[in-house]
Design a protein around this motif. Structure first.
Motif, short mmCIF file in Angstrom:
data_model
loop_
_atom_site.label_atom_id
_atom_site.label_comp_id
_atom_site.label_asym_id
_atom_site.label_seq_id
_atom_site.Cartn_x
_atom_site.Cartn_y
_atom_site.Cartn_z
N SER A 29 -25.34 -1.84 -0.69
CA SER A 29 -24.36 -1.66 0.37
C SER A 29 -24.65 -2.59 1.53
O SER A 29 -25.76 -3.10 1.68
CB SER A 29 -24.38 -0.20 0.85
N ASP A 30 -23.67 -2.83 2.39
CA ASP A 30 -23.91 -3.59 3.61
C ASP A 30 -23.94 -2.67 4.83
O ASP A 30 -23.84 -3.12 5.96
CB ASP A 30 -22.85 -4.68 3.80
N GLY A 31 -24.10 -1.35 4.58
CA GLY A 31 -24.04 -0.39 5.67
C GLY A 31 -25.37 0.13 6.15
O GLY A 31 -25.40 1.11 6.89
N PHE A 32 -26.48 -0.49 5.75
CA PHE A 32 -27.77 0.04 6.16
C PHE A 32 -28.47 -0.82 7.21
O PHE A 32 -29.65 -0.64 7.51
CB PHE A 32 -28.71 0.21 4.96
N GLY A 33 -27.74 -1.74 7.82
CA GLY A 33 -28.34 -2.65 8.78
C GLY A 33 -28.83 -1.94 10.04
O GLY A 33 -28.31 -0.90 10.44
N ASN A 34 -29.86 -2.53 10.66
CA ASN A 34 -30.37 -2.04 11.94
C ASN A 34 -29.39 -2.46 13.03
O ASN A 34 -29.13 -3.64 13.21
CB ASN A 34 -31.76 -2.63 12.19
N HIS A 36 -29.70 -2.91 15.97
CA HIS A 36 -30.29 -3.72 17.02
C HIS A 36 -30.70 -5.12 16.51
O HIS A 36 -31.33 -5.88 17.23
CB HIS A 36 -31.49 -2.99 17.62
N SER A 37 -30.31 -5.40 15.27
CA SER A 37 -30.57 -6.73 14.69
C SER A 37 -29.41 -7.67 14.99
O SER A 37 -28.26 -7.23 15.03
CB SER A 37 -30.77 -6.62 13.18
N PRO A 38 -29.68 -8.98 15.15
CA PRO A 38 -28.62 -9.92 15.54
C PRO A 38 -27.76 -10.43 14.40
O PRO A 38 -26.73 -11.05 14.65
CB PRO A 38 -29.42 -11.07 16.17
N HIS A 39 -28.16 -10.18 13.15
CA HIS A 39 -27.39 -10.72 12.03
C HIS A 39 -26.12 -9.90 11.77
O HIS A 39 -25.87 -8.89 12.45
CB HIS A 39 -28.25 -10.81 10.77
N ARG A 40 -25.34 -10.34 10.79
CA ARG A 40 -24.02 -9.75 10.54
C ARG A 40 -24.10 -8.25 10.26
O ARG A 40 -23.32 -7.47 10.80
CB ARG A 40 -23.35 -10.48 9.37
N MET A 41 -25.02 -7.83 9.39
CA MET A 41 -25.11 -6.40 9.08
C MET A 41 -25.51 -5.60 10.32
O MET A 41 -25.02 -4.49 10.54
CB MET A 41 -26.11 -6.17 7.94
N GLY A 42 -26.39 -6.17 11.13
CA GLY A 42 -26.77 -5.49 12.37
C GLY A 42 -25.60 -5.36 13.32
O GLY A 42 -25.40 -4.30 13.95
N ARG A 43 -24.80 -6.43 13.42
CA ARG A 43 -23.64 -6.39 14.31
C ARG A 43 -22.61 -5.40 13.82
O ARG A 43 -21.94 -4.73 14.63
CB ARG A 43 -23.03 -7.79 14.45
N MET A 44 -22.46 -5.28 12.51
CA MET A 44 -21.53 -4.29 11.94
C MET A 44 -21.96 -2.87 12.31
O MET A 44 -21.15 -2.02 12.71
CB MET A 44 -21.46 -4.44 10.42
N ALA A 45 -23.27 -2.61 12.17
CA ALA A 45 -23.79 -1.29 12.50
C ALA A 45 -23.63 -1.01 14.00
O ALA A 45 -23.27 0.11 14.40
CB ALA A 45 -25.26 -1.19 12.09
N LYS A 46 -23.88 -2.01 14.82
CA LYS A 46 -23.73 -1.84 16.27
C LYS A 46 -22.27 -1.56 16.63
O LYS A 46 -21.98 -0.73 17.50
CB LYS A 46 -24.22 -3.09 17.00
N ALA A 47 -21.35 -2.22 15.95
CA ALA A 47 -19.93 -1.99 16.22
C ALA A 47 -19.54 -0.55 15.90
O ALA A 47 -18.75 0.07 16.62
CB ALA A 47 -19.08 -2.97 15.41
N ALA A 48 -20.11 -0.01 14.82
CA ALA A 48 -19.84 1.38 14.45
C ALA A 48 -20.35 2.33 15.54
O ALA A 48 -19.70 3.33 15.88
CB ALA A 48 -20.49 1.71 13.11
N ILE A 49 -21.51 2.01 16.09
CA ILE A 49 -22.08 2.84 17.16
C ILE A 49 -21.22 2.77 18.41
O ILE A 49 -20.93 3.80 19.04
CB ILE A 49 -23.53 2.40 17.45
N GLU A 50 -20.77 1.59 18.78
CA GLU A 50 -19.96 1.46 19.99
C GLU A 50 -18.60 2.12 19.83
O GLU A 50 -18.05 2.68 20.79
CB GLU A 50 -19.82 -0.01 20.38
#
Length: 358
Positions: A29-34, A36-50
């Motif tokens: 999956s691409d949904g387990f990113g941190n 707080h990481s700057p890469h694409r998966m991290g940005r996706m996760a951050k967008a979900a949080i915001e």
């Protein structure tokens, strides 16, 4: 089984569970990113949080920010410890242990008394060194609604900040105005392990938990996108259903009051969230009652103090004797409780009480 312990926790809403699945993320999956990481998966996760942050914030007053925490206990600690160390903290006598014990640990705690109906309406002046006043919106044990707007005005008049524990109110009632407000997702059909502190703009806190400073430099630790997404979905659903949920709870309350007419109500019947029915019968052996009604999930007091052997500080604060407090039970119901649940539970509980000769 019949679940009547909504003050302890609420069933996870299907919509919240669905929102979480995307971010639990297996290896394919691409949904387990941190987040707080700057890469694409991290940005996706951050967008979900915001996105979830906006949904949670929608039920708060305007002009503040959401700080995600592990729950209301952490949020309360951040508010009390992070808002200063000089001066006393004034707390109502029926606050949750997270407030009472944290204020006591700081060494300067002032207790605000409550009336026999379970409301905190003290007319006495606050101590001159008061820096923070803490009064909850809805009590977790007896459901009484507190005059928090009055306390905010009184706190500000004394030059103090006002913290409101809105754990039992958020998603059910309009959230009270305050300087800081603590909530927990699992009390409004979200997941356990995630909560938030709302902080009014212009209020500066100091960090309590050091580390990476992920949440505005105030709360360190990697956020769980799945938990935050579940909380956001639960908040959005609560906003959509608030009026319908309240009407449903009122109907259940009226029927429950009829079915438990021979029991004594603890706390006000009017200044109260009607999803909380705290009642007693003199001479009742609550431990035996719970054993005889093992298919009905209810509480002998606050779930946070269960097993402690201590008499409820809330019931003692409203004037009950130790015996009366120990003769009390708490029934909590809400969105997913049916009328049939209430009626069957009342049949079982009343029969078990009568078997005790009551």
């Amino acid at each position: 089984m019949i679940y009547l312990d909504y003050q302890a926790t609420t069933p996870l809403a299907p919509e919240a569970r669905e929102a979480m699945l995307r971010w639990l993320g297996g290896p394919d999956s691409d949904g387990f990113g941190n987040p707080h990481s700057p890469h694409r998966m991290g940005r996706m996760a951050k967008a979900a949080i915001e996105n979830a942050r906006e949904k949670v914030a929608a039920l708060f007053p305007s002009g503040g920010r959401i700080i995600f925490t592990s729950g209301a206990t952490e949020a309360i600690n951040l508010a009390i410890r992070g808002s200063g160390s000089v001066g006393s903290v004034a707390v109502s006598a029926i606050e949750h242990a997270a407030v009472l014990d944290t204020a006591e640990a700081l060494g300067s705690r002032h207790i605000l008394p409550v009336n026999g109906d379970g409301t905190c309406r003290s007319t006495k002046e606050l101590p001159s060194d008061t820096r923070l006043v803490c009064v909850m919106q809805v009590n977790n044990e007896i459901g009484t609604i507190q005059p928090v707007s009055d306390w905010q005005r009184k706190a500000h008049a004394a030059g103090a900040l006002f913290l409101c524990d809105a754990v039992q109110a958020y998603g059910k009632l309009p959230v009270a105005s305050a300087d800081m407000i603590a909530i927990s997702a699992h009390k409004f059909h979200g997941p356990k392990g995630i909560g938030a502190l709302w902080v009014r703009d212009g209020i500066d806190l100091t960090e309590v938990q050091t580390g990476g400073g992920q949440e505005f430099g105030l709360r360190s630790g990697t956020l769980s996108p799945a938990l935050v997404a579940g909380m956001g979905a639960a908040a959005a659903l609560a906003a959509e259903r608030m009026a319908d949920d309240a009407a449903h709870v009122d109907a259940l309350w009226l029927r429950a009051r009829e079915l438990f007419a021979d029991w004594t109500l603890n706390g006000s019947a009017d200044a109260r969230w009607h999803g909380n029915l705290n009642i007693r019968r003199d001479g009742l052996d609550v431990a035996r009652l719970m054993s005889d009604c093992r298919d009905v999930m209810f509480s002998a007091g606050s779930a946070c103090a269960s097993g402690s052997g201590r008499t409820s500080h809330v019931l003692k604060a409203i004037g009950l004797s130790d015996a009366q407090a120990k003769n009390s039970i708490r029934l909590g119901f809400g969105r997913y409780t049916t009328l049939e649940h209430i009626e069957e539970a009342a049949r079982l509980i009343n029969a078990a009480a009568e078997a005790q000769g009551l």
